[in-house]
Write a protein that holds these residues in place. Sequence first.
Motif, PDB file in Angstrom:
ATOM      1  N   ALA A 210      90.990  24.590  20.080  1.00 23.15           N
ATOM      2  CA  ALA A 210      89.736  25.269  20.130  1.00 23.15           C
ATOM      3  C   ALA A 210      89.793  26.477  19.452  1.00 23.15           C
ATOM      4  N   ASP A 211      90.844  27.489  19.692  1.00 20.83           N
ATOM      5  CA  ASP A 211      91.009  28.689  19.069  1.00 20.83           C
ATOM      6  C   ASP A 211      92.256  28.771  18.021  1.00 20.83           C
ATOM      7  N   THR A 212      92.448  28.036  17.308  1.00 19.86           N
ATOM      8  CA  THR A 212      93.640  27.937  16.397  1.00 19.86           C
ATOM      9  C   THR A 212      93.286  28.490  15.046  1.00 19.86           C
ATOM     10  N   PHE A 213      92.072  27.819  14.527  1.00 20.78           N
ATOM     11  CA  PHE A 213      91.570  28.463  13.273  1.00 20.78           C
ATOM     12  C   PHE A 213      90.008  28.789  13.370  1.00 20.78           C
ATOM     13  N   ALA A 214      89.755  30.064  12.914  1.00 18.48           N
ATOM     14  CA  ALA A 214      88.259  30.574  13.031  1.00 18.48           C
ATOM     15  C   ALA A 214      87.266  29.880  11.966  1.00 18.48           C
ATOM     16  N   ASP A 215      88.030  29.330  10.746  1.00 17.35           N
ATOM     17  CA  ASP A 215      87.304  28.709   9.705  1.00 17.35           C
ATOM     18  C   ASP A 215      88.112  27.513   9.291  1.00 17.35           C
ATOM     19  N   ARG A 216      87.744  26.315   9.847  1.00 12.09           N
ATOM     20  CA  ARG A 216      88.324  24.938   9.408  1.00 12.09           C
ATOM     21  C   ARG A 216      87.932  24.509   8.259  1.00 12.09           C
ATOM     22  N   ALA A 217      86.786  24.772   7.591  1.00  7.36           N
ATOM     23  CA  ALA A 217      86.326  24.663   6.493  1.00  7.36           C
ATOM     24  C   ALA A 217      87.374  24.999   5.449  1.00  7.36           C
ATOM     25  N   GLU A 218      87.808  26.311   5.576  1.00  3.40           N
ATOM     26  CA  GLU A 218      88.691  26.989   4.612  1.00  3.40           C
ATOM     27  C   GLU A 218      90.363  26.203   4.797  1.00  3.40           C
ATOM     28  N   GLN A 223      94.181  22.468   2.219  1.00  8.62           N
ATOM     29  CA  GLN A 223      95.143  21.284   2.368  1.00  8.62           C
ATOM     30  C   GLN A 223      94.696  20.442   1.085  1.00  8.62           C
ATOM     31  N   VAL A 224      93.250  20.134   0.912  1.00  8.90           N
ATOM     32  CA  VAL A 224      92.997  19.454  -0.347  1.00  8.90           C
ATOM     33  C   VAL A 224      93.533  19.966  -1.615  1.00  8.90           C
ATOM     34  N   ASP A 225      93.762  21.455  -1.682  1.00  8.46           N
ATOM     35  CA  ASP A 225      94.318  22.137  -2.947  1.00  8.46           C
ATOM     36  C   ASP A 225      95.693  21.426  -3.101  1.00  8.46           C
ATOM     37  N   GLN A 226      96.385  21.386  -1.843  1.00  9.41           N
ATOM     38  CA  GLN A 226      97.697  20.953  -1.813  1.00  9.41           C
ATOM     39  C   GLN A 226      97.903  19.679  -2.333  1.00  9.41           C
TER      40      GLN A 226
END
Length: 245
Positions: A210-218, A223-226
């Motif tokens: 729950a607290d790993t990433f504040a902005d999962r969309a980013e 990931q998609v860029d990679q």
Amino acid sequence: MSSDSPGPRARARAQTIADIKRVGREHLASEGAAALSLRAVARDLGMVSSAIYRYVRSRDDLLTLLVVDGYNALGDAVDAAVAEAPADPADRFRIAARAVRAWALAEPAWYGLLYGSPVPGYAAPSEDTVAPGIRVIGALLTIIDDAHRAGLLTPPAPAPALSPRTAADFATIRAQFGLTVPDGLMTAALTAWTTLFGAVNFDVFDMYGADTFADRAEVFEQQVDQLCHLLGFRADAAARPVPAT
């Protein structure tokens, strides 16, 4: 009225089946796929339990209906997004990937039926589920193949030597989807497909914590860029037209 129009009885049956599937999706969200019960669905529809079997023969048949509808709903979402996308193949790939994530986040229980843990005792019949199930990978492969045909991809590094069995599998996939991509790009496309759905699974099923990433969309965009880099989409891809399919 056209002679091809369904009569009142056929329309009533179709509506009842649609209602059964609607309540079935509600039960997916509230109870989970493993607990799906035709008797409970019938109860919520105000039907006697024996009546529902005139429309759906078993729990497994209802699961199959929901699987087919889910694959098609996801496929429709991706197709609609790509239809409005610009010509740049990298943008088209990104938009398709975003559409997968958006649908999954909007329908987590339905997505979970398709890509989550298997339902104990249920095996999806391939004759009903394969065609809708490959719609999204077909859309992604079409984007990649269009870019390859137009020379818009950086040529991949030479692929490691494939075993005859894997080379034959790749050849079968190329024939099935009408592709021209070489083995190296097929390997990259396979990696992009499985990584995309792995990233969506981590998001939908809260596998990051729950607290790993504040902005999962980013995080997803990174990931998609990679994946675009892996596939070889060039920075100047938009300067050349992608052939119509």
